[in-house]
Design a protein around this motif. Structure first.
Motif, short mmCIF file in Angstrom:
data_model
loop_
_atom_site.label_atom_id
_atom_site.label_comp_id
_atom_site.label_asym_id
_atom_site.label_seq_id
_atom_site.Cartn_x
_atom_site.Cartn_y
_atom_site.Cartn_z
N TYR A 151 24.80 14.05 71.15
CA TYR A 151 24.36 15.83 71.48
C TYR A 151 23.27 16.37 71.47
N GLY A 156 24.64 18.44 75.79
CA GLY A 156 26.55 18.37 76.52
C GLY A 156 27.47 18.25 75.41
N ALA A 157 28.73 18.88 75.51
CA ALA A 157 29.77 18.22 74.60
C ALA A 157 29.87 16.68 74.23
N ARG A 186 29.94 10.40 81.39
CA ARG A 186 30.30 10.85 81.73
C ARG A 186 32.23 11.49 81.86
N TYR A 209 34.70 15.15 67.66
CA TYR A 209 34.21 16.11 68.42
C TYR A 209 32.83 16.91 68.37
N LEU A 211 31.25 19.92 70.02
CA LEU A 211 31.32 20.98 71.21
C LEU A 211 30.60 22.23 70.50
N ILE A 215 33.05 27.11 73.76
CA ILE A 215 34.43 26.73 74.02
C ILE A 215 35.28 27.96 73.37
N LEU A 236 39.29 21.62 76.75
CA LEU A 236 38.35 21.08 77.08
C LEU A 236 37.64 20.42 78.89
N LEU A 239 35.96 22.93 79.76
CA LEU A 239 34.47 23.47 79.52
C LEU A 239 33.88 21.97 80.51
N ALA A 240 34.36 21.12 81.42
CA ALA A 240 33.71 20.03 81.30
C ALA A 240 33.62 20.38 83.03
N SER A 243 30.41 22.26 82.28
CA SER A 243 29.35 21.87 81.86
C SER A 243 29.13 20.37 81.74
N MET A 245 29.76 17.05 80.28
CA MET A 245 31.07 16.40 78.54
C MET A 245 30.58 14.39 78.69
#
Ligand code: UTP
Length: 303
Positions: A151, A156-157, A186, A209, A211, A215, A236, A239-240, A243, A245
């Motif tokens: 991270y 990124g997550a 990725r 995780y 995050l 989120i 998730l 979110l992906a 940005s 992940m």
């Protein structure tokens, strides 16, 4: 403090534990003992060993034993002191000083995504970790520490994943990966409990995780999905899209201790590794006497 420092962890523990009924009817699944420590203590210790300072446990009805476990027990301490059991006394005191504990009550088990959303006010505007306490990871470098490392580097997550047998993919969230380095991918897609024919890979999300706080705004808008629950996987996936992940293959042995068979396997392995029980337990397994019922069957077959 850097914007990418991870100091807080959420441990959702408000689920109903239906896979472990009837043991979990009136007792929290998280308090089932793996040899001599409840499952949730392993999660807390992993978080602390990964640099986490604040632990937010999401609880629900019938989960009071979790709070008591991480609190001081003055009567017990007095008793251990009086009877000269110094080592046990230190162990008991150590449990309550592991981290700063906060509890948030999820009034209804509306899903893992909803449980994580319950922590929003305590997390604020910083990255955080999520640990599912029924997934036990036995690793020289704590599983969560492996994720936090990525991270900080990738910003990124990060989801912890491991390969699972293809026929088991329908028990997990499965990632669609684009490999960028050994063991690091990725996340291009994510699907909750797919049928084996629909699974984009056999890389399963295994309860770890890291995050970003973004989120939460997504979770607030996430509609109930599979089983009518607010799924973390659905949020998730959103979110992906916004940005980067990542999925990191965690190095270590994983046990699904929320499942009866997984719990039994974990118990045997942890007992064998335990310095004070291991040698005797191993002898017992090697020279295990035939159980009474089996002995009788053998005799009656001969007769
Ligand atoms: P699981 O689905 O593994 O746990 O959820 P469960 O619901 O307790 O168990 P089963 O499947 O019925 O046997 C993953 C984690 O999310 C928490 C659970 O406590 C578990 O640690 N959870 C799940 C919540 O905190 N709230 C929920 O509404 C659902």
């Amino acid at each position: 403090m850097s914007r990418f420092e991870v100091r807080k962890a959420v441990i959702p523990a408000a689920g109903l534990g239906t896979r472990f009924l009837p043991a979990t009817k009136a007792s929290p699944k998280e308090m089932l003992p793996l040899v001599d420590k409840p499952l949730i203590q392993y999660a807390v210790e992993e978080a602390v060993a990964s640099g986490i300072e604040d632990i937010i446990i999401i609880t629900g009805r019938g989960k009071r034993a979790i709070e008591d476990h991480f609190d001081r027990s003055v009567e017990l301490e007095e008793n251990l002191k009086g009877s000269g059991k110094a080592q046990l006394l230190n162990q008991m005191r150590h449990i309550s000083s592991l981290a700063n504990f906060c509890y948030v009550r999820q009034s209804e088990a509306l899903g893992l995504g909803h449980a994580v959303l319950c922590a929003q006010r305590l997390i604020g505007d910083e990255p955080f970790a999520v640990i599912l306490g029924d997934e036990i990871i036995d690793a020289p470098v704590p599983g969560l520490a492996q994720l936090i490392h990525v991270y900080k580097k990738r910003q990124g997550a990060v989801l912890g994943v491991q390969e699972v047998p293809h026929h088991d993919v329908n028990r997990y969230g499965i990632v669609a990966p684009r490999t960028i380095a050994t063991g690091l991918h990725r996340v291009e897609g994510l699907i909750e409990k797919p049928a084996p024919a629909e699974a984009p890979s056999n890389l399963a999300v295994i309860g770890r995780y890291v995050l970003p706080p973004e989120i939460f705004s997504i979770l607030r808008k996430t509609k109930p999905g599979k089983n009518g629950e607010i799924q973390l996987t659905d949020a998730l996936l959103e979110l992906a899209k916004k940005s980067p992940m990542f999925a990191l293959e965690i190095q270590g042995q994983r046990y699904d201790a929320g499942d009866k068979l997984g719990f039994l396997i974990a118990t045997v392995e942890f007992a064998l590794k335990n310095p004070s029980l291991g040698p005797e337990f191993s002898d017992y397994l090697k020279n295990r006497p035939q159980p009474f019922g089996e002995r009788r069957t053998t005799r009656s077959r001969k007769a």
